[in-house]
Motif scaffolding. Structure first.
Motif, PDB file in Angstrom:
ATOM      1  N   SER A   1       0.569  -1.475  -0.373  1.00 23.06           N
ATOM      2  CA  SER A   1       0.179   0.284  -0.113  1.00 23.06           C
ATOM      3  C   SER A   1       1.044   1.188   0.316  1.00 23.06           C
ATOM      4  O   SER A   1       0.304   1.881  -0.062  1.00 23.06           O
ATOM      5  CB  SER A   1      -1.008   0.200   1.867  1.00 23.06           C
ATOM      6  OG  SER A   1      -0.223   0.337   2.371  1.00 23.06           O
ATOM      7  N   LYS A   2       2.072   1.184   0.202  1.00 20.57           N
ATOM      8  CA  LYS A   2       2.887   2.345   0.097  1.00 20.57           C
ATOM      9  C   LYS A   2       3.129   3.410   1.272  1.00 20.57           C
ATOM     10  O   LYS A   2       4.327   3.818   2.204  1.00 20.57           O
ATOM     11  CB  LYS A   2       2.759   2.889  -1.407  1.00 20.57           C
ATOM     12  CG  LYS A   2       3.128   2.386  -2.711  1.00 20.57           C
ATOM     13  CD  LYS A   2       3.018   3.241  -3.555  1.00 20.57           C
ATOM     14  CE  LYS A   2       2.681   2.545  -5.161  1.00 20.57           C
ATOM     15  NZ  LYS A   2       2.511   2.937  -6.322  1.00 20.57           N
ATOM     16  N   ARG A   3       1.755   3.433   2.155  1.00 25.68           N
ATOM     17  CA  ARG A   3       1.940   4.110   2.759  1.00 25.68           C
ATOM     18  C   ARG A   3       2.200   3.556   3.932  1.00 25.68           C
ATOM     19  O   ARG A   3       1.290   2.879   4.497  1.00 25.68           O
ATOM     20  CB  ARG A   3       0.566   4.898   3.017  1.00 25.68           C
ATOM     21  CG  ARG A   3       0.719   6.518   3.941  1.00 25.68           C
ATOM     22  CD  ARG A   3      -0.659   6.905   2.906  1.00 25.68           C
ATOM     23  NE  ARG A   3      -1.590   7.108   2.324  1.00 25.68           N
ATOM     24  CZ  ARG A   3      -2.129   6.769   1.844  1.00 25.68           C
ATOM     25  NH1 ARG A   3      -3.284   5.712   3.195  1.00 25.68           N
ATOM     26  NH2 ARG A   3      -2.769   6.937   0.889  1.00 25.68           N
TER      27      ARG A   3
ATOM     28  N   HIS B   1       7.723   5.665   3.201  1.00 20.53           N
ATOM     29  CA  HIS B   1       6.175   4.932   2.445  1.00 20.53           C
ATOM     30  C   HIS B   1       5.050   5.986   3.802  1.00 20.53           C
ATOM     31  O   HIS B   1       4.027   5.608   3.773  1.00 20.53           O
ATOM     32  CB  HIS B   1       6.092   3.599   3.131  1.00 20.53           C
ATOM     33  CG  HIS B   1       6.928   2.972   2.817  1.00 20.53           C
ATOM     34  ND1 HIS B   1       6.324   2.215   2.317  1.00 20.53           N
ATOM     35  CD2 HIS B   1       8.102   1.977   3.411  1.00 20.53           C
ATOM     36  CE1 HIS B   1       7.144   0.659   1.645  1.00 20.53           C
ATOM     37  NE2 HIS B   1       7.840   0.562   2.760  1.00 20.53           N
TER      38      HIS B   1
ATOM     39  N   PRO C   1       4.542   9.882   2.743  1.00 18.93           N
ATOM     40  CA  PRO C   1       4.056  11.133   2.171  1.00 18.93           C
ATOM     41  C   PRO C   1       4.577  12.038   2.254  1.00 18.93           C
ATOM     42  O   PRO C   1       4.625  12.811   3.375  1.00 18.93           O
ATOM     43  CB  PRO C   1       1.911  11.076   2.070  1.00 18.93           C
ATOM     44  CG  PRO C   1       1.981   9.543   2.760  1.00 18.93           C
ATOM     45  CD  PRO C   1       2.980   9.984   3.757  1.00 18.93           C
TER      46      PRO C   1
ATOM     47  N   TYR D   1      10.981  11.034  -0.796  1.00 21.65           N
ATOM     48  CA  TYR D   1      11.010  10.826  -2.391  1.00 21.65           C
ATOM     49  C   TYR D   1      12.018  10.784  -2.402  1.00 21.65           C
ATOM     50  O   TYR D   1      13.403  10.677  -1.559  1.00 21.65           O
ATOM     51  CB  TYR D   1      10.008  11.316  -3.680  1.00 21.65           C
ATOM     52  CG  TYR D   1      10.505  11.965  -3.959  1.00 21.65           C
ATOM     53  CD1 TYR D   1      10.262  13.564  -3.331  1.00 21.65           C
ATOM     54  CD2 TYR D   1      11.904  12.305  -5.402  1.00 21.65           C
ATOM     55  CE1 TYR D   1      10.906  15.002  -3.844  1.00 21.65           C
ATOM     56  CE2 TYR D   1      12.705  13.273  -5.456  1.00 21.65           C
ATOM     57  CZ  TYR D   1      11.152  15.178  -4.959  1.00 21.65           C
ATOM     58  OH  TYR D   1      12.147  15.833  -5.214  1.00 21.65           O
TER      59      TYR D   1
ATOM     60  N   SER E   1       2.898  15.877  -0.318  1.00 25.98           N
ATOM     61  CA  SER E   1       2.210  14.763  -0.997  1.00 25.98           C
ATOM     62  C   SER E   1       3.945  14.656  -1.592  1.00 25.98           C
ATOM     63  O   SER E   1       4.361  15.001  -2.387  1.00 25.98           O
ATOM     64  CB  SER E   1       0.973  14.247  -1.934  1.00 25.98           C
ATOM     65  OG  SER E   1       1.385  13.367  -2.718  1.00 25.98           O
TER      66      SER E   1
ATOM     67  N   ASN F   1       3.200  11.280  -3.994  1.00 28.97           N
ATOM     68  CA  ASN F   1       2.409  10.767  -4.886  1.00 28.97           C
ATOM     69  C   ASN F   1       3.310  11.013  -6.567  1.00 28.97           C
ATOM     70  O   ASN F   1       3.470  11.869  -7.153  1.00 28.97           O
ATOM     71  CB  ASN F   1       1.220  10.916  -5.003  1.00 28.97           C
ATOM     72  CG  ASN F   1       0.424   9.643  -5.867  1.00 28.97           C
ATOM     73  OD1 ASN F   1       1.192   8.947  -5.763  1.00 28.97           O
ATOM     74  ND2 ASN F   1      -0.879   9.950  -6.170  1.00 28.97           N
TER      75      ASN F   1
ATOM     76  N   THR G   1       5.341   8.433  -2.243  1.00 29.07           N
ATOM     77  CA  THR G   1       3.608   7.934  -2.204  1.00 29.07           C
ATOM     78  C   THR G   1       3.001   9.443  -1.181  1.00 29.07           C
ATOM     79  O   THR G   1       3.267   9.944  -0.981  1.00 29.07           O
ATOM     80  CB  THR G   1       3.944   7.621  -0.454  1.00 29.07           C
ATOM     81  OG1 THR G   1       5.095   6.501  -0.186  1.00 29.07           O
ATOM     82  CG2 THR G   1       2.833   6.905   0.279  1.00 29.07           C
TER      83      THR G   1
END
Ligand code: ZN
Length: 309
Positions: A79-81, A148, A150, A153, A204, A206, A212
């Motif tokens: 779920s990544k998070r 994981h 948000p 990265y 975020s 994303n 995430t």
């Protein structure tokens, strides 16, 4: 039985809840949506990822299905998070490394918050510079966990090697808290939004390498007063200010269409009255107005004394 087989949603058969072509799945009777755009039965899969169940076989979407008997739970996805506990730990350390600029503090004072309220609610300035140093330090403390979370990265450096950093336009960082007061996300009030860009966005990462997306969650401002009247609005900072100035615990929805997210908590604390407080121009937008009416009707049917404010 055939329906117990979960299939991933696709471009041709997108998720009926969030409308996206990936990440969610369906078995023909239930939908397992992993974006949580409002309502549904919240569950966790084996990997700790949160998903929401809806029933869709009756020609409509049942947001609160009972009698959920699923022979086989939806497949666990990366779920990544991270879980709320991990988010809270990493975000607490993260904000501890940031400060609040004088101009941001003045902005918050002008909105009516006192110095002690500003300290209590832990607003920070999301800086433009020094990001990789902060992310590296968090990476040292939490290892892969921060991939994981948000906002964080991996960025490719000049030498081709990746290093951790975080995303987001500079602005005021507003902690978004769950019912237990844990920080599960941040909203950013962007200093200089570009034309057409919203003033408030989620912290975020994303779509970025190792990034995430933020969870679409309710915000519960820190509060230790009476719970017999609850106000519900849209906008995290607005909810903080309203709570601080009115003494009425004011929650924020991530969007007017996400009002079902508030129902399980309201059911638990059973307030005498729920004041639904949205901008007056909400009523000009038919779709938004429909959501508000449905929300208030649902509150009244649950004896929660819903009224529009
Ligand atoms: Zn979905």
């Amino acid at each position: 039985m055939a329906y117990s087989q979960w299939r991933d949603v696709t471009k041709r058969n997108p998720c009926p809840i969030c409308g996206k072509p990936d990440w969610c799945s369906t078995n023909g009777i239930f939908v397992c949506c992993r974006r949580g755009d409002g309502g549904g039965i919240e569950r966790q899969d084996k990997s700790g990822g949160t998903y929401w169940l809806y029933r869709v076989d009756a020609g409509g979407i049942d947001y609160n299905p009972n009698n959920i008997e699923i022979s086989e739970p939806p497949p666990s996805k990366d779920s990544k998070r991270a879980t709320p506990d991990v988010l809270h730990k990493v975000y607490s350390d993260f904000k501890g490394m940031l400060s609040l600029s004088q101009s941001h503090k003045e902005n918050l004072l002008q909105r009516g918050l006192s110095e002690s309220e500003i300290t209590l609610r832990e607003y920070k300035t999301l800086p433009l510079m020094g990001r990789s140093r902060i992310a590296r330090e968090l990476g040292r403390r939490y290892g892969n966990d921060i991939c994981h979370v948000p906002g964080f990265y991996l960025k490719e450096g000049n030498n081709g090697k990746s290093y951790p950093t975080f995303a987001g336009r500079p602005g005021i960082l507003i902690p978004v808290r769950n019912f237990d007061g844990k920080i599960v996300g941040f909203k950013i009030r962007i200093d200089k939004p570009e034309e057409g860009e919203p003033k408030y966005t989620w912290f975020s990462s994303n779509g970025r390498p190792g990034g995430t997306g933020a969870v679409n969650s309710l915000h519960f401002p820190l509060f230790d007063g009476p719970e017999n009247v609850i106000r519900i609005t849209e906008g995290e900072l607005k909810a903080d200010i309203s709570t601080a100035l009115s003494g009425i615990w004011t929650w924020s929805l991530p969007g007017v269409n996400s009002w079902r997210l508030a129902l399980p908590v309201l059911k638990e604390i059973k307030p005498e009255k729920v004041l639904v407080s949205f901008d007056a121009d909400c009523w000009q937008n038919r779709n938004v107005a429909n959501h508000l009416v449905a929300f208030i009707e649902e509150l009244q049917s649950r004896q929660l004394g819903g009224e529009s404010e």
